[in-house]
Design a protein around this motif. Structure first.
Motif, PDB file in Angstrom:
ATOM      1  N   HIS A 132       0.829  -1.211   0.000  1.00 25.08           N
ATOM      2  CA  HIS A 132       0.000   0.000   0.000  1.00 25.08           C
ATOM      3  C   HIS A 132       0.862   1.259   0.000  1.00 25.08           C
ATOM      4  O   HIS A 132       0.418   2.322  -0.462  1.00 25.08           O
ATOM      5  CB  HIS A 132      -0.952   0.000   1.193  1.00 25.08           C
ATOM      6  CG  HIS A 132      -2.191  -0.788   0.962  1.00 25.08           C
ATOM      7  ND1 HIS A 132      -2.832  -1.498   1.954  1.00 25.08           N
ATOM      8  CD2 HIS A 132      -2.923  -1.009  -0.166  1.00 25.08           C
ATOM      9  CE1 HIS A 132      -3.892  -2.109   1.445  1.00 25.08           C
ATOM     10  NE2 HIS A 132      -3.965  -1.828   0.162  1.00 25.08           N
ATOM     11  N   PRO A 136      -1.459   3.029  -2.888  1.00 27.47           N
ATOM     12  CA  PRO A 136      -2.464   3.151  -1.816  1.00 27.47           C
ATOM     13  C   PRO A 136      -3.847   2.638  -2.201  1.00 27.47           C
ATOM     14  O   PRO A 136      -4.626   2.265  -1.324  1.00 27.47           O
ATOM     15  CB  PRO A 136      -2.504   4.658  -1.547  1.00 27.47           C
ATOM     16  CG  PRO A 136      -1.202   5.186  -2.043  1.00 27.47           C
ATOM     17  CD  PRO A 136      -0.856   4.338  -3.226  1.00 27.47           C
ATOM     18  N   GLY A 212      -8.261   1.805  -1.082  1.00 25.66           N
ATOM     19  CA  GLY A 212      -7.792   0.435  -1.278  1.00 25.66           C
ATOM     20  C   GLY A 212      -8.345  -0.467  -0.185  1.00 25.66           C
ATOM     21  O   GLY A 212      -9.199  -0.062   0.610  1.00 25.66           O
ATOM     22  N   GLU A 214      -7.430  -4.198   2.405  1.00 27.80           N
ATOM     23  CA  GLU A 214      -6.659  -5.362   2.856  1.00 27.80           C
ATOM     24  C   GLU A 214      -7.677  -6.450   3.185  1.00 27.80           C
ATOM     25  O   GLU A 214      -8.419  -6.342   4.157  1.00 27.80           O
ATOM     26  CB  GLU A 214      -5.827  -5.030   4.087  1.00 27.80           C
ATOM     27  CG  GLU A 214      -5.028  -6.213   4.611  1.00 27.80           C
ATOM     28  CD  GLU A 214      -4.248  -5.894   5.880  1.00 27.80           C
ATOM     29  OE1 GLU A 214      -3.608  -6.819   6.419  1.00 27.80           O
ATOM     30  OE2 GLU A 214      -4.292  -4.733   6.339  1.00 27.80           O
TER      31      GLU A 214
END
Length: 414
Positions: A132, A136, A212, A214
Motif C-alpha cells: 500500500h 495506496p 484500497g 486489505e
C-alpha cells in the motif's frame, strides 16, 4: 506425461468460442497464488473480464502444473481447471531484480492475490502495509489456511486440513464408517469463491471512495461457514448432528433410495411436496394421513416412512420414478458418476460443458455457470503455458525492451 491416442470424453463436448465478459474490463490483477484456492479466485475474476496476470516461478511455475497424471498436451488437468483466462509471467521474486520488476507491476495493478502466510509475506515484503505504500489504492488479498492474524496465522494448510477443522468430514459418510473428505476440494473452492466475491466488493467501494483494501480470507473459516446450517442448530440446541450418509437429520424425508436398478435421491422438503409425492405414486391416502401432517410428525416416524418408501421405489427402475416424480414437480434425481455428468445433455446445451482450443490443441472446459445478460465466460484465453506472456506484459506494463528481457532471461530472473 504420456497421453492416450484414443478419443477422450471431452471430444464429445460441443465446441464453443465466445468473447470475454466485460463486467471487470480494465481491472488489472496480479495473481501470485499457487495450487487451487487462489488460482480459482483468479479464474473467477478473469471469467468476469479482469486482466489476470499469473506470476510464476521460472522453474516449474505453479505447484499444480506438476499435479498429475492425468496430463493433456503435457499440462496438468488440475492446473487447467483453475487457470482459464489468465496470462503467465515468470519471475523470480526472491531475486532483487525480480522484486523490483514485481513492485513496478504492483504500482500498475488494481488487485494482488497472495496465498502466502503472514510470515512469508513480511519476509518477501509483500504484506499489505508494504504494497500500500507503493500503491495506496491497491486491493491486497491474502487467501491462507487460517488468516493472517492469530495464533495459527503461520501454519501451513491444504484443503484436507481445512475440511478436518471445519467439521464437514465428521458429518460426511455413513454412520458406521470413518470420517470422509468431500469428493472435491471444497475448502479450496469455497475460499476461492469468497476471495473473488470480496475483491469485487472492494472494487465497488474503491469506485465510490478511492480507498484500497486489505482482505483476509481463511480457508478454515470459509469451510466452517459452509457448515452454518449444521453449526447453528447445535449452538442453539446442544443437539449434535452425526454422520447419516445420504439422509438428512432435519428434513423428513431427504435421502438416497434404491430402486429396481439404480439409486436415486428424493427430497420431500415441505408439506406440499410430501402430498404431491404420494399422489404421484398412487397412494393419496398417505398424503392425507394426519399423523404425517408436519415435518416434525414425519421425523418422529422417519424409520417406518423410509421403509415404506424404500419398498415402493424398489418396484420400478429409476427412470420410471424420475419420469413420474418430474411430472409431479417432486425433487428427485439420479446419483451421477463423473462420466454421466460429463454426458449431461442439459449442461452441454447450456454451454456449461464444452471444448475450446488451447495452445497445444483442443481442451475441455467447465464453465462459470453464471450468465450476465445471457452471456457467460469467454473462451479466447485458455490456461496459459508457463511464462507465455512474460515478454508482452513486461513490455506493455513497465516498458521493458527486448534487450532487457533477453538479459533477464539469461540471468534466470524470468
Amino acid at each position: 506425461m504420456t497421453e492416450s491416442t484414443q478419443p477422450l470424453p471431452f471430444h464429445a463436448l460441443p465446441e464453443r468460442s465466445a468473447p470475454a465478459l466485460d463486467l471487470l474490463a480494465g481491472v488489472k490483477i496480479l495473481d501470485l497464488t499457487t495450487s487451487i484456492a487462489g488460482p480459482y479466485a483468479g479464474q473467477l475474476l478473469a471469467d468476469m473480464g479482469a486482466q489476470v496476470i499469473k506470476i510464476e516461478k521460472p522453474k516449474g511455475g505453479d505447484d499444480a502444473r506438476a499435479w498429475g497424471p492425468p496430463f493433456l498436451h503435457g499440462e496438468s488437468l488440475w492446473f487447467m481447471s483453475v487457470n482459464r483466462g489468465k496470462q503467465s509471467v515468470t519471475l523470480d521474486i526472491a531475486d532483487a531484480r525480480g522484486r523490483e520488476i514485481l513492485l513496478k507491476l504492483v504500482a500498475q495493478a488494481d488487485v494482488v492475490l497472495l496465498n502466502l502466510v503472514a510470515r512469508a509475506q513480511r519476509k518477501l515484503q509483500l504484506d499489505a502495509a508494504t504494497l500500500h505504500a507503493i500503491n495506496p489504492k491497491l486491493i491486497h488479498l491474502s487467501l491462507t489456511g487460517f488468516g493472517v492474524k492469530g495464533e495459527r496465522a503461520d501454519m501451513p494448510c491444504y484443503d484436507l486440513i481445512a475440511e478436518g477443522y471445519s467439521g464437514v468430514m465428521d458429518l460426511t459418510g455413513e454412520s458406521e464408517t470413518p470420517p470422509q473428505k468431500v469428493g472435491t476440494p471444497a475448502a479450496d473452492l469455497l475460499a476461492g469463491g469468497d476471495a473473488a466475491m470480496a475483491v469485487t466488493a472492494a472494487l465497488l467501494r474503491r469506485e465510490r471512495t478511492g480507498q484500497g483494501a486489505e482482505i483476509d480470507v481463511s480457508m478454515v473459516e470459509s469451510m466452517s461457514r459452509f457448515m452454518t446450517p449444521r453449526l447453528m442448530p447445535f449452538l442453539g440446541s446442544g443437539e449434535l448432528s452425526r454422520r447419516t450418509g445420504g439422509r438428512d437429520s432435519v428434513i423428513a424425508i431427504y435421502q438416497v433410495f434404491e430402486t429396481a436398478d439404480e439409486p436415486m435421491t428424493l427430497g420431500l422438503g415441505n408439506d406440499a411436496i410430501w402430498k404431491r409425492f404420494w399422489e404421484a405414486v398412487g397412494q393419496p391416502d398417505v398424503a392425507e394421513n394426519p399423523d404425517f401432517a408436519s415435518n416434525a410428525n414425519r421425523r418422529e416416524q422417519r424409520t417406518g416412512i423410509v421403509e415404506q418408501i424404500g419398498q415402493l421405489l424398489k418396484t420400478q427402475p429409476r427412470a420410471h420414478w424420475l419420469d413420474v416424480l418430474g411430472k409431479a414437480r417432486v425433487p428427485a434425481g439420479p446419483i451421477q458418476r463423473l462420466d454421466e455428468l460429463a454426458a449431461d445433455k442439459a449442461l452441454q446445451a447450456s454451454g456449461f460443458l464444452y471444448r475450446t482450443e488451447g495452445a497445444g490443441g483442443s481442451i475441455p472446459q467447465v464453465g462459470l455457470g453464471i450468465r450476465f445478460d445471457g452471456r457467460t465466460e469467454g473462451t479466447a484465453t485458455p490456461p496459459p503455458a508457463l511464462g507465455a506472456d512474460t515478454e508482452s506484459i513486461l513490455g506493455s506494463w513497465i516498458g521493458c525492451d527486448a534487450a532487457q528481457i533477453e538479459q533477464l532471461r539469461a540471468d534466470r530472473v524470468i
